[in-house]
Design a protein around this motif. Structure first.
Motif, mmCIF file in Angstrom:
data_model
loop_
_atom_site.group_PDB
_atom_site.id
_atom_site.type_symbol
_atom_site.label_atom_id
_atom_site.label_comp_id
_atom_site.label_asym_id
_atom_site.label_seq_id
_atom_site.Cartn_x
_atom_site.Cartn_y
_atom_site.Cartn_z
ATOM 1 N N CYS B 29 15.870 -13.589 -23.605
ATOM 2 C CA CYS B 29 16.967 -13.381 -24.546
ATOM 3 C C CYS B 29 16.722 -14.160 -25.829
ATOM 4 O O CYS B 29 17.026 -13.678 -26.922
ATOM 5 C CB CYS B 29 18.282 -13.841 -23.931
ATOM 6 S SG CYS B 29 19.012 -12.627 -22.850
ATOM 7 N N ASP B 30 16.189 -15.374 -25.706
ATOM 8 C CA ASP B 30 15.952 -16.202 -26.892
ATOM 9 C C ASP B 30 14.944 -15.551 -27.812
ATOM 10 O O ASP B 30 15.093 -15.566 -29.029
ATOM 11 C CB ASP B 30 15.448 -17.582 -26.464
ATOM 12 C CG ASP B 30 16.388 -18.210 -25.468
ATOM 13 O OD1 ASP B 30 17.553 -18.356 -25.820
ATOM 14 O OD2 ASP B 30 15.957 -18.520 -24.345
ATOM 15 N N GLY B 97 26.362 -14.226 -15.463
ATOM 16 C CA GLY B 97 25.543 -15.015 -14.549
ATOM 17 C C GLY B 97 24.444 -14.195 -13.911
ATOM 18 O O GLY B 97 23.426 -14.732 -13.502
ATOM 19 N N ALA B 98 24.676 -12.881 -13.844
ATOM 20 C CA ALA B 98 23.680 -11.923 -13.342
ATOM 21 C C ALA B 98 22.860 -12.438 -12.166
ATOM 22 O O ALA B 98 23.446 -12.950 -11.211
ATOM 23 C CB ALA B 98 22.822 -11.446 -14.497
ATOM 24 N N PRO B 99 21.530 -12.379 -12.199
ATOM 25 C CA PRO B 99 20.802 -12.675 -10.956
ATOM 26 C C PRO B 99 20.961 -14.121 -10.511
ATOM 27 O O PRO B 99 20.750 -14.430 -9.345
ATOM 28 C CB PRO B 99 19.345 -12.376 -11.321
ATOM 29 C CG PRO B 99 19.279 -12.460 -12.780
ATOM 30 C CD PRO B 99 20.602 -12.045 -13.288
ATOM 31 N N PRO B 121 25.660 -7.103 -23.301
ATOM 32 C CA PRO B 121 24.885 -7.066 -22.060
ATOM 33 C C PRO B 121 23.485 -6.509 -22.284
ATOM 34 O O PRO B 121 23.195 -5.933 -23.328
ATOM 35 C CB PRO B 121 25.712 -6.138 -21.173
ATOM 36 C CG PRO B 121 26.425 -5.258 -22.117
ATOM 37 C CD PRO B 121 26.657 -6.034 -23.379
ATOM 38 N N GLY B 122 22.646 -6.689 -21.300
ATOM 39 C CA GLY B 122 21.258 -6.228 -21.397
ATOM 40 C C GLY B 122 20.363 -7.326 -20.877
ATOM 41 O O GLY B 122 20.728 -8.497 -20.951
ATOM 42 N N CYS B 123 19.205 -6.950 -20.363
ATOM 43 C CA CYS B 123 18.372 -7.987 -19.755
ATOM 44 C C CYS B 123 16.929 -7.821 -20.180
ATOM 45 O O CYS B 123 16.138 -7.300 -19.443
ATOM 46 C CB CYS B 123 18.481 -7.936 -18.229
ATOM 47 S SG CYS B 123 17.513 -9.216 -17.428
ATOM 48 N N LYS B 126 18.492 -5.493 -26.691
ATOM 49 C CA LYS B 126 17.632 -5.284 -27.860
ATOM 50 C C LYS B 126 18.213 -6.002 -29.069
ATOM 51 O O LYS B 126 19.424 -6.175 -29.141
ATOM 52 C CB LYS B 126 17.592 -3.777 -28.174
ATOM 53 C CG LYS B 126 16.708 -2.978 -27.283
ATOM 54 C CD LYS B 126 16.695 -1.556 -27.782
ATOM 55 C CE LYS B 126 15.318 -0.961 -27.616
ATOM 56 N NZ LYS B 126 15.146 0.273 -28.348
ATOM 57 N N PRO B 127 17.365 -6.372 -30.018
ATOM 58 C CA PRO B 127 17.900 -6.993 -31.235
ATOM 59 C C PRO B 127 18.953 -6.125 -31.911
ATOM 60 O O PRO B 127 19.941 -6.642 -32.428
ATOM 61 C CB PRO B 127 16.672 -7.159 -32.121
ATOM 62 C CG PRO B 127 15.538 -7.249 -31.181
ATOM 63 C CD PRO B 127 15.900 -6.387 -30.020
ATOM 64 N N GLU B 128 18.763 -4.798 -31.899
ATOM 65 C CA GLU B 128 19.766 -3.913 -32.494
ATOM 66 C C GLU B 128 21.114 -4.131 -31.834
ATOM 67 O O GLU B 128 22.153 -4.140 -32.499
ATOM 68 C CB GLU B 128 19.411 -2.438 -32.304
ATOM 69 C CG GLU B 128 18.209 -1.961 -33.050
ATOM 70 C CD GLU B 128 17.006 -1.860 -32.144
ATOM 71 O OE1 GLU B 128 16.775 -2.843 -31.398
ATOM 72 O OE2 GLU B 128 16.324 -0.842 -32.164
ATOM 73 N N ALA B 129 21.087 -4.317 -30.509
ATOM 74 C CA ALA B 129 22.343 -4.489 -29.783
ATOM 75 C C ALA B 129 23.017 -5.788 -30.206
ATOM 76 O O ALA B 129 24.231 -5.835 -30.415
ATOM 77 C CB ALA B 129 22.077 -4.486 -28.290
ATOM 78 N N ILE B 130 22.232 -6.861 -30.348
ATOM 79 C CA ILE B 130 22.813 -8.143 -30.764
ATOM 80 C C ILE B 130 23.415 -8.004 -32.155
ATOM 81 O O ILE B 130 24.535 -8.448 -32.429
ATOM 82 C CB ILE B 130 21.734 -9.250 -30.756
ATOM 83 C CG1 ILE B 130 21.037 -9.291 -29.391
ATOM 84 C CG2 ILE B 130 22.359 -10.587 -31.056
ATOM 85 C CD1 ILE B 130 19.910 -10.269 -29.327
ATOM 86 N N LEU B 131 22.656 -7.341 -33.040
ATOM 87 C CA LEU B 131 23.111 -7.122 -34.400
ATOM 88 C C LEU B 131 24.409 -6.319 -34.400
ATOM 89 O O LEU B 131 25.364 -6.633 -35.113
ATOM 90 C CB LEU B 131 22.016 -6.347 -35.137
ATOM 91 C CG LEU B 131 21.960 -6.453 -36.634
ATOM 92 C CD1 LEU B 131 21.952 -7.910 -37.020
ATOM 93 C CD2 LEU B 131 20.704 -5.785 -37.135
#
Ligand code: SF4
Lengths: 331, 144
Positions: B29-30, B97-99, B121-123, B126-131
């Motif tokens: 994620c980072d 918390g997922a897995p 959410p997402g694992c 995508k950067p687009e999603a964060i944006l």
């Protein structure tokens, strides 16, 4: 009378406060855009046309954020230092002959070059005080670094700015600008180059941005600043860049006078703005391609390289004066 | 673009500065958050600047589940931010918390310790999603 409306208009609107305010915000946008393009990015794009209002948006937002004073911080120094350093920088800008005369509508006085340099030193000392009083180790280290760097690089900068002063035979900003039939940057290019380097260090830009070294000391002396204080400190920093650019344009590029000197002045302010933007572009270019020096390297570069070099170049300038004056028909 | 909003809402919407806090993410994620700052996505287009200190941030971008060790630090970082402040939980871990949910050292999502305004959410997402999350959040909070 000196206190007439024209005086107030010149100090508050053009070429005084309001003009400087918008010009500084514009320069901030210009810097960010140049930097972004150098890194193959777009830079601010959506706040206003081409993102030109981005610095203004940042400024307004910061003004309205919560103002936090950390526990144990020196209240008074922390509260007034940003605004005083901002005012000192604006005051020093008023002395530049931005449209042929300075904001007080006169030709300045003999020695205002030294006055503006002194004012900027005071402004920087206040920034040191600000970092020191905000009771945070990162701010403290950042503040001490500002002081170390600034006190050191002030010496070569002052010595180098005497080069054009010697050539012009005057310490007055408007006189130095007005005698340059050929820009001093072409007459004494080595002084110009060293001057830009010292300026880079004074403005705390890469390769000299140790006071802000994000990877070592968070945000340096800004670490604890929020809201209004941050708005004014950021603005002071931008104003300082503009100051440096305007100073270099005045001393080395002929300030408000166009290249076609004999054809009259044209629009002095346009020339000044273009020259200042050119200097800012050069500074940003160097910033974008350089990595940061360590603080000990910064200090060593200063005392072992810049101070002797600036003294030598000043000696060379004094040696050149008769030749230059006979070549350009006297200054 | 500008006229419908007041000056203040406009400024806040155009200048969201972010602070990235990793409270135990697996680092994927980072990397996606960092990709936001790089040329391909370049969030500075929208006025987003990454800041080195919580004092200057408007948005806390939290990645990873809140672990027992990082939770107090996350809270402290959140408290150091000046109002108005928002939190975006980036990644399924930060959302729930997922897995790692059942691990002995994990307190589930970051919303267990700080108030979260937007979940991405997402694992990893995508950067687009964060944006999209950031812009959506600003739209919601600043009225349109
Ligand atoms: S959501 Fe996925 S990528 Fe992000 S920290 Fe959790 S496990 Fe890693």
């Amino acid at each position: 009378m000196i206190l007439d409306t024209r005086f107030f208009f010149r100090v508050l609107v053009f070429p005084g406060f309001l003009f400087l305010f918008s010009f500084t915000l514009f320069c901030d946008w210009f810097e960010r855009k140049v930097m972004a393009r150098m890194q193959n990015r777009m830079g601010p794009s959506y706040a206003g046309p081409f993102g030109i209002l981005q610095p203004f948006a940042d400024w307004v937002k910061l003004l309205t954020k919560e103002d936090i004073v950390p526990e144990g911080a020196g209240g008074l120094a922390l509260a007034i230092a940003p605004i005083i350093s901002f005012s000192l920088l604006v005051l020093s800008m008023l002395y530049f002959p931005l449209d042929g005369a300075n904001a007080f509508s006169n030709e300045g006085f003999e020695g205002d070059l030294l006055l503006v340099l002194a004012l900027v030193t005071f402004a920087n000392f206040l920034l040191f005080l600000l970092g020191w009083s905000s009771s945070n180790p990162y701010s403290g280290i950042g503040a001490v670094r500002i002081m170390t760097q600034f006190v050191g690089y002030d010496i070569p900068l002052t010595i180098l700015s005497l080069g054009p002063a010697f050539l012009a035979g005057s310490l007055s900003l408007s006189r130095i600008a007005s005698v340059q039939k050929v820009p001093f940057a072409l007459v004494i290019p080595w002084v110009f180059a060293f001057f830009l380097l010292a300026l880079q260090a004074e403005l705390e830009e890469d390769p000299f941005d140790t006071p802000h070294a994000e990877t070592e000391i968070a945000a340096g002396y800004w670490t604890e600043l929020t809201g209004r204080k941050l708005a004014f400190v950021r603005f002071s920093e931008d104003l300082q860049v503009v100051f440096g650019a305007v100073l270099a344009a005045d001393l080395f590029l002929g300030g408000p006078y166009g290249p076609a000197f004999e054809l009259g002045h044209g629009l002095p302010i346009v020339w000044f703005v273009l020259k200042a933007l050119f200097i800012i572009f050069m500074l940003e270019f160097v910033e974008a391609v350089c990595a940061r020096l360590r603080i000990d390297q910064v200090v060593r570069t200063n005392w072992k390289l810049m101070v002797p070099l600036s003294l030598l170049s000043l000696a060379l300038v004094t040696f050149c004066i008769p030749f230059v004056q006979s070549a350009t028909g006297g200054a | 673009m500008m006229p419908r909003l007041g000056l203040l809402e406009w400024a806040r919407k155009r200048s969201p500065w972010m602070l990235h806090f990793n409270s135990g993410a697996c680092n994927a994620c980072d990397v996606e958050v960092v990709a936001l700052l790089a040329p391909r996505y370049d969030v500075e287009r929208f006025g987003v600047l990454n800041n080195a200190t919580p004092r200057q941030a408007d948005i806390l971008v939290a990645t990873g589940p809140a672990t027992r060790q990082a939770a107090p630090r996350l809270v402290r970082t959140y408290e150091q931010m000046p109002e108005p402040k928002f939190v975006i939980a980036v990644g399924t871990c930060a959302c729930s918390g997922a897995p790692f949910k059942t691990c002995y050292n994990v307190l589930c999502g970051v919303d267990k310790v700080v108030p979260v305004d937007m979940y991405v959410p997402g694992c990893p997402p995508k950067p687009e999603a964060i944006l999209y999350g950031i812009t959506k959040l600003l739209d919601l909070k600043n009225g349109g």
